[in-house]
Write a protein that holds these residues in place. Structure first.
Motif, short mmCIF file in Angstrom:
data_model
loop_
_atom_site.label_atom_id
_atom_site.label_comp_id
_atom_site.label_asym_id
_atom_site.label_seq_id
_atom_site.Cartn_x
_atom_site.Cartn_y
_atom_site.Cartn_z
N LYS A 26 -17.03 -9.22 -9.31
CA LYS A 26 -17.96 -8.77 -8.25
C LYS A 26 -19.38 -8.61 -8.80
O LYS A 26 -20.31 -8.30 -8.04
N ASN A 41 -1.97 -4.44 4.47
CA ASN A 41 -2.68 -3.27 3.94
C ASN A 41 -1.89 -2.00 4.22
O ASN A 41 -1.89 -1.06 3.42
N ASP A 99 -9.20 -2.27 8.19
CA ASP A 99 -8.89 -3.62 8.63
C ASP A 99 -7.43 -3.93 8.29
O ASP A 99 -6.77 -3.17 7.60
N GLY A 137 -8.30 -1.82 2.38
CA GLY A 137 -7.18 -2.64 1.94
C GLY A 137 -7.53 -3.35 0.64
O GLY A 137 -8.40 -2.91 -0.10
N GLY A 138 -6.84 -4.47 0.39
CA GLY A 138 -7.06 -5.20 -0.85
C GLY A 138 -6.40 -4.48 -2.02
O GLY A 138 -5.55 -3.60 -1.84
N SER A 139 -6.82 -4.83 -3.24
CA SER A 139 -6.16 -4.29 -4.44
C SER A 139 -6.90 -3.13 -5.09
O SER A 139 -6.28 -2.27 -5.72
N THR A 140 -8.22 -3.09 -4.92
CA THR A 140 -9.00 -2.06 -5.64
C THR A 140 -8.53 -0.64 -5.35
O THR A 140 -8.38 0.16 -6.29
N ARG A 149 -7.26 -11.76 11.40
CA ARG A 149 -7.48 -10.43 10.87
C ARG A 149 -7.92 -9.51 12.00
O ARG A 149 -8.37 -9.99 13.06
N GLY A 191 -13.97 -1.85 0.57
CA GLY A 191 -14.11 -2.62 -0.66
C GLY A 191 -15.10 -3.73 -0.40
O GLY A 191 -15.73 -3.79 0.66
N MET A 192 -15.25 -4.63 -1.38
CA MET A 192 -16.13 -5.77 -1.20
C MET A 192 -15.51 -7.00 -1.86
O MET A 192 -15.06 -6.94 -3.01
N HIS A 213 -18.09 -9.95 1.67
CA HIS A 213 -17.43 -9.40 2.87
C HIS A 213 -16.98 -7.97 2.58
O HIS A 213 -16.80 -7.57 1.43
N THR A 214 -16.75 -7.24 3.67
CA THR A 214 -16.14 -5.93 3.57
C THR A 214 -15.22 -5.76 4.78
O THR A 214 -15.44 -6.42 5.81
N ALA A 215 -14.19 -4.93 4.63
CA ALA A 215 -13.13 -4.88 5.65
C ALA A 215 -12.73 -6.33 5.93
O ALA A 215 -12.51 -7.10 4.99
N ARG A 247 -4.48 -7.35 7.83
CA ARG A 247 -4.05 -8.74 7.96
C ARG A 247 -3.00 -8.77 9.06
O ARG A 247 -2.14 -7.88 9.15
C1 6PG Z 1 -8.79 -6.60 2.79
C2 6PG Z 1 -9.89 -5.61 2.49
C3 6PG Z 1 -11.06 -6.35 1.93
C4 6PG Z 1 -11.13 -5.94 0.47
C5 6PG Z 1 -11.98 -6.89 -0.32
C6 6PG Z 1 -11.87 -6.56 -1.82
O1 6PG Z 1 -8.03 -6.38 3.74
O2 6PG Z 1 -8.66 -7.54 2.00
O3 6PG Z 1 -10.17 -4.77 3.44
O4 6PG Z 1 -12.28 -6.11 2.55
O5 6PG Z 1 -11.66 -4.62 0.39
O6 6PG Z 1 -11.50 -8.21 -0.09
O7 6PG Z 1 -10.53 -6.78 -2.18
P1 6PG Z 1 -10.02 -6.40 -3.66
O8 6PG Z 1 -10.07 -4.90 -3.74
O9 6PG Z 1 -8.61 -6.94 -3.71
O10 6PG Z 1 -10.97 -7.06 -4.64
#
Ligand code: 6PG
Length: 255
Positions: A209, A85, A73, A42-45, A186, A150-151, A156-158, A75
């Motif tokens: 990062k 996500n 993972d 998830g996240g933006s990357t 989460r 991601g990180m 953190h990850t996931a 939200r």
């Molecule tokens: C989430 C992700 C989370 C994400 C990191 C990096 O649900 O937010 O799983 O682990 O990979 O927070 O987020 P970005 O890619 O937005 O920097």
């Protein structure tokens, strides 16, 4: 630092490499087992990666009819919520490729409730789905063909955040976690499941990062200081960084 590190001039080149690995792993999984099980980050990357896979030169060559998509993972919000996500992956990828809807497995069902009991029920249901759908590793964990991660800048990850009890989960494949730092519930794959995967790909991009990456890559840093350092799969682990995220690692190595 566990695994193979690759650094790319920019995110576009990083995504080309990850898309290529996705295709190699998917083809091998279908050849060997007739199905490809992948958990999305998830996240933006990863958004631009997902959008890249929609392009015909990738989309047309991937075995969508034999692919099952899960989430690493989630939200605990409705699937149409801006933070979801599932929504991000659907907008960027899943609604644009010919994957059967029954093969896209959302992690969170808000109808089960958004507080502790509901979220924990969601986690138990998802773990049961994984046990039913995926082959089991020698340690009894569901075995993904590929998990994308991601990180965060806190390592953190996931949804495995520093200082949370889910970090020490040794049995359950999926767990719910209230993240005090974000004041949200989460759900996340746990380390036993992440580390049972045949392949794990960690995507890290951007200057934000860079200092954390330098710490993680440094031999001076304790191996369990940040959650992401516990990603150590029996299978293959690849780190995909862009230049901005990796810029201090070289300096650290030269020191
Ligand atoms: C989430 C992700 C989370 C994400 C990191 C990096 O649900 O937010 O799983 O682990 O990979 O927070 O987020 P970005 O890619 O937005 O920097």
């Amino acid at each position: 630092m566990n695994g193979y590190l690759q650094v790319f001039d920019d995110v576009a080149r990083l995504n080309e490499a990850v898309a290529h690995q996705w295709r190699l792993i998917a083809d091998a999984a279908v050849r060997d087992r007739g199905v490809f099980h992948i958990a999305l980050a998830g996240g933006s990357t990863p958004r631009k990666l997902y959008e890249r896979l929609v392009q015909p030169d990738y989309c047309d060559g991937l075995p969508w009819n034999l692919t099952h998509v899960y989430f690493g993972d989630e939200r605990c919000v409705p699937q149409d919520h801006a933070d979801s996500n599932y929504r991000m992956a659907s907008e960027a990828l899943l609604s644009h490729v010919p994957i059967p809807p029954s093969q896209v497995h959302a992690m969170f069902d808000p109808s089960l409730g958004v507080k502790k009991n509901g979220v924990e029920k969601n986690a138990d249901n998802y773990a049961a789905l994984l046990a039913d759908q995926l082959p089991a590793s020698s340690s009894g964990q569901p075995m993904f063909d590929l998990i994308l991660l991601g990180m965060g800048d806190d390592g953190h990850t996931a949804s495995l955040f520093p200082g949370t009890t889910i970090l020490d989960e040794t049995n359950r494949a999926v767990a719910a976690q209230f993240v005090r730092k974000l004041d949200v519930w989460r759900m996340s794959l746990t380390f036993p499941t992440i580390n049972a995967a045949r392949n794990v790909a960690i995507l890290v991009a951007g200057e934000g990062k860079a200092h954390r990456m330098a710490e993680i890559a440094s031999s001076e840093t304790s191996k369990s200081r940040y959650p992401i350092q516990r990603v150590n799969p029996t299978g293959r682990l690849d780190w995909y960084l862009d230049h901005d995220a990796a810029q201090y690692i070289a300096r650290e190595a030269d020191a």
